[in-house]
Design a protein around this motif. Structure first.
Motif, PDB file in Angstrom:
ATOM      1  N   HIS A 214       0.807  -1.214   0.000  1.00 26.33           N
ATOM      2  CA  HIS A 214       0.000   0.000   0.000  1.00 26.33           C
ATOM      3  C   HIS A 214       0.842   1.267   0.000  1.00 26.33           C
ATOM      4  N   GLY A 215       2.069   1.187   0.512  1.00 18.65           N
ATOM      5  CA  GLY A 215       2.919   2.372   0.576  1.00 18.65           C
ATOM      6  C   GLY A 215       3.214   2.980  -0.780  1.00 18.65           C
ATOM      7  N   ALA A 216       3.161   2.167  -1.832  1.00 18.86           N
ATOM      8  CA  ALA A 216       3.432   2.679  -3.175  1.00 18.86           C
ATOM      9  C   ALA A 216       2.360   3.654  -3.647  1.00 18.86           C
ATOM     10  N   PHE A 217       1.193   3.644  -3.006  1.00 19.24           N
ATOM     11  CA  PHE A 217       0.076   4.496  -3.408  1.00 19.24           C
ATOM     12  C   PHE A 217      -0.175   5.623  -2.401  1.00 19.24           C
ATOM     13  N   SER A 218       0.633   5.701  -1.354  1.00 23.42           N
ATOM     14  CA  SER A 218       0.325   6.588  -0.228  1.00 23.42           C
ATOM     15  C   SER A 218       0.359   8.067  -0.596  1.00 23.42           C
ATOM     16  N   HIS A 219       1.048   8.433  -1.675  1.00 19.91           N
ATOM     17  CA  HIS A 219       1.135   9.840  -2.068  1.00 19.91           C
ATOM     18  C   HIS A 219      -0.066  10.292  -2.899  1.00 19.91           C
ATOM     19  N   LEU A 220      -0.937   9.354  -3.262  1.00 21.96           N
ATOM     20  CA  LEU A 220      -2.078   9.679  -4.114  1.00 21.96           C
ATOM     21  C   LEU A 220      -3.301  10.030  -3.261  1.00 21.96           C
ATOM     22  N   PRO A 221      -3.987  11.142  -3.525  1.00 22.82           N
ATOM     23  CA  PRO A 221      -5.172  11.542  -2.754  1.00 22.82           C
ATOM     24  C   PRO A 221      -6.412  10.803  -3.250  1.00 22.82           C
ATOM     25  N   LEU A 222      -6.474   9.513  -3.008  1.00 22.94           N
ATOM     26  CA  LEU A 222      -7.494   8.676  -3.631  1.00 22.94           C
ATOM     27  C   LEU A 222      -8.850   8.813  -2.948  1.00 22.94           C
ATOM     28  N   GLN A 223      -9.859   9.054  -3.773  1.00 21.54           N
ATOM     29  CA  GLN A 223     -11.248   9.034  -3.331  1.00 21.54           C
ATOM     30  C   GLN A 223     -11.987   7.819  -3.882  1.00 21.54           C
ATOM     31  N   ARG A 224     -11.431   7.202  -4.905  1.00 23.16           N
ATOM     32  CA  ARG A 224     -12.027   6.007  -5.522  1.00 23.16           C
ATOM     33  C   ARG A 224     -10.927   5.020  -5.885  1.00 23.16           C
ATOM     34  N   ILE A 225     -11.253   3.741  -5.730  1.00 22.99           N
ATOM     35  CA  ILE A 225     -10.382   2.669  -6.189  1.00 22.99           C
ATOM     36  C   ILE A 225     -11.246   1.677  -6.947  1.00 22.99           C
ATOM     37  N   ARG A 226     -10.841   1.366  -8.171  1.00 26.20           N
ATOM     38  CA  ARG A 226     -11.552   0.381  -8.997  1.00 26.20           C
ATOM     39  C   ARG A 226     -10.575  -0.751  -9.318  1.00 26.20           C
ATOM     40  N   LEU A 227     -10.934  -1.964  -8.958  1.00 33.70           N
ATOM     41  CA  LEU A 227     -10.103  -3.130  -9.224  1.00 33.70           C
ATOM     42  C   LEU A 227     -10.821  -4.022 -10.221  1.00 33.70           C
ATOM     43  N   ARG A 228     -10.088  -4.501 -11.218  1.00 33.64           N
ATOM     44  CA  ARG A 228     -10.664  -5.325 -12.264  1.00 33.64           C
ATOM     45  C   ARG A 228      -9.787  -6.533 -12.537  1.00 33.64           C
ATOM     46  N   ARG A 229     -10.435  -7.682 -12.718  1.00 37.09           N
ATOM     47  CA  ARG A 229      -9.720  -8.867 -13.189  1.00 37.09           C
ATOM     48  C   ARG A 229     -10.270  -9.256 -14.556  1.00 37.09           C
TER      49      ARG A 229
ATOM     50  N   LEU B 266     -14.438 -12.401  -6.616  1.00 36.44           N
ATOM     51  CA  LEU B 266     -14.637 -11.034  -7.081  1.00 36.44           C
ATOM     52  C   LEU B 266     -13.755 -10.726  -8.289  1.00 36.44           C
ATOM     53  N   ASP B 267     -14.399 -10.354  -9.390  1.00 36.86           N
ATOM     54  CA  ASP B 267     -13.668  -9.876 -10.567  1.00 36.86           C
ATOM     55  C   ASP B 267     -13.671  -8.357 -10.651  1.00 36.86           C
ATOM     56  N   ARG B 268     -14.589  -7.713  -9.921  1.00 37.62           N
ATOM     57  CA  ARG B 268     -14.645  -6.257  -9.900  1.00 37.62           C
ATOM     58  C   ARG B 268     -14.869  -5.787  -8.468  1.00 37.62           C
ATOM     59  N   ILE B 269     -14.119  -4.798  -8.076  1.00 36.25           N
ATOM     60  CA  ILE B 269     -14.281  -4.174  -6.764  1.00 36.25           C
ATOM     61  C   ILE B 269     -14.235  -2.669  -6.965  1.00 36.25           C
ATOM     62  N   ASP B 270     -15.262  -1.973  -6.496  1.00 33.08           N
ATOM     63  CA  ASP B 270     -15.320  -0.514  -6.576  1.00 33.08           C
ATOM     64  C   ASP B 270     -15.480   0.035  -5.167  1.00 33.08           C
ATOM     65  N   LEU B 271     -14.566   0.889  -4.765  1.00 36.69           N
ATOM     66  CA  LEU B 271     -14.649   1.518  -3.458  1.00 36.69           C
ATOM     67  C   LEU B 271     -14.505   3.023  -3.616  1.00 36.69           C
ATOM     68  N   ARG B 272     -15.265   3.750  -2.828  1.00 34.42           N
ATOM     69  CA  ARG B 272     -15.105   5.193  -2.819  1.00 34.42           C
ATOM     70  C   ARG B 272     -15.339   5.702  -1.412  1.00 34.42           C
ATOM     71  N   VAL B 273     -14.783   6.865  -1.115  1.00 33.35           N
ATOM     72  CA  VAL B 273     -14.960   7.474   0.198  1.00 33.35           C
ATOM     73  C   VAL B 273     -15.567   8.857   0.014  1.00 33.35           C
ATOM     74  N   SER B 274     -16.509   9.193   0.890  1.00 34.28           N
ATOM     75  CA  SER B 274     -17.156  10.498   0.838  1.00 34.28           C
ATOM     76  C   SER B 274     -17.402  10.973   2.263  1.00 34.28           C
ATOM     77  N   LYS B 275     -17.777  12.239   2.404  1.00 28.75           N
ATOM     78  CA  LYS B 275     -17.986  12.816   3.730  1.00 28.75           C
ATOM     79  C   LYS B 275     -19.264  12.281   4.363  1.00 28.75           C
ATOM     80  N   GLY B 276     -19.191  12.051   5.664  1.00 32.44           N
ATOM     81  CA  GLY B 276     -20.352  11.584   6.415  1.00 32.44           C
ATOM     82  C   GLY B 276     -20.305  12.105   7.836  1.00 32.44           C
ATOM     83  N   VAL B 277     -21.296  11.735   8.614  1.00 35.62           N
ATOM     84  CA  VAL B 277     -21.352  12.168  10.013  1.00 35.62           C
ATOM     85  C   VAL B 277     -20.468  11.276  10.869  1.00 35.62           C
ATOM     86  N   THR B 278     -20.543   9.964  10.637  1.00 37.93           N
ATOM     87  CA  THR B 278     -19.721   8.998  11.355  1.00 37.93           C
ATOM     88  C   THR B 278     -19.121   8.019  10.343  1.00 37.93           C
TER      89      THR B 278
END
Length: 280
Positions: free
Chosen positions: A77-92, A258-270
């Motif tokens: 994961h350290g190889a990606f730590s400089h990227l301000p990621l809000q979404r990650i899409r993984l595909r096989r 899983l052949d596809r994984i989509d993750l995103r982060v957004s603002k919330g209360v908790t």
């Protein structure tokens, strides 16, 4: 960067790697060199290019594997730590990968990482299960995600075929003033925890496992038993979901489906998550 068994190429927004074998968690020999070359190239991706990372693994080898491990965890994961990621899409993708500029031989395993601004749309698929408003406790643990997702799980449609691949979509809600942990750091716990929640345990070592989970999570033993062996059929059926390991347990979710994984982060209360499982 190239070697007789691998090749890595990069631009400001794309990194590609080709190798004659799949990258394992603990590489040795030339595979260690390959991982290091990927890390160096990924660390040079330009952060300003965008907050969406699309990572694709392509090979003719159809043997099951955890795509998040191959593309992220085994690289580090350290190889990606400089990227301000809000979404990650993984595909096989199963098939012959694009040819590198220098021939390496048949049976190649291809990694492609692309950073962009444009948010991708969701792809149509059949809904299998969903869990809304799953509380996330920090630091994130697989067992906590599993229990909370199990309590909120709804099955929308029966699994149509045990051989069809799956897609997991996760929306993670982060309190506005929280910047850590990053989306990359949350991927493994969220994926494994939810995928554990959509299977039932086959009952092996049940007494030991239940006692250890009860102690760790601070809940009633009956809550653990119900989550491990639900009264209604689990969307992905029964498997040896976990076993005693050291002083705790080791999980065995079906994330290799899983052949596809989509993750995103957004603002919330908790801290919380909404999770959808689809069949492709």
């Amino acid at each position: 960067m190239e070697n007789g068994a691998f090749l890595v190429r990069r631009s400001p927004d794309v990194v590609e790697g080709w190798a004659t074998r799949r990258l394992p968690f603990e590489p040795r020999g030339w595979q260690l060199e390959y991982r290091d070359a990927l890390r160096i190239a990924l660390a040079r991706l330009e952060p300003s290019v965008g907050g969406c990372l699309t990572a694709t693994y392509t090979a003719e080898d159809a043997a099951r594997c955890d795509v998040e491990n191959v593309l992220l965890y085994n690289v580090g994961h350290g190889a990606f730590s400089h990227l301000p990621l809000q979404r990650i899409r993984l595909r096989r993708q199963i098939g012959v990968p694009a040819e590198p500029t220098e021939p390496l031989g048949p049976g190649l395993h291809h990694h492609r990482y692309a950073v962009s601004h444009e948010p991708p749309g969701r792809e149509a698929a059949r809904l299998i299960a969903v869990a809304h408003d799953v509380p996330l406790s920090m630091p994130l643990k697989v067992e906590s995600v599993w229990l909370q997702a199990s309590r909120r799980l709804s099955t929308a449609r029966e699994l149509l075929s045990p051989d069809r691949p799956l897609q997991l979509t996760v929306d993670i809600h982060r309190p506005e003033r929280s910047s850590r942990p990053t989306l990359m750091a949350l991927t493994k716990g969220v994926i494994d925890g939810f995928m554990a929640a959509v299977s039932a345990h086959d009952g092996r070592d049940m007494a030991t496992i239940s006692a250890r989970l009860t102690d760790r999570l601070g809940v009633r033993l009956s809550d653990i038993v119900v989550a491990l062996q639900p009264s209604s059929p689990a969307p992905l059926g029964v498997r040896r979901l976990l076993w005693p390991f050291g002083s705790f347990v080791q999980w065995n979710p079906a994330d290799d489906r899983l052949d596809r994984i989509d993750l995103r982060v957004s603002k919330g209360v908790t801290w919380s998550a909404d999770c959808w499982l689809h069949q492709l």
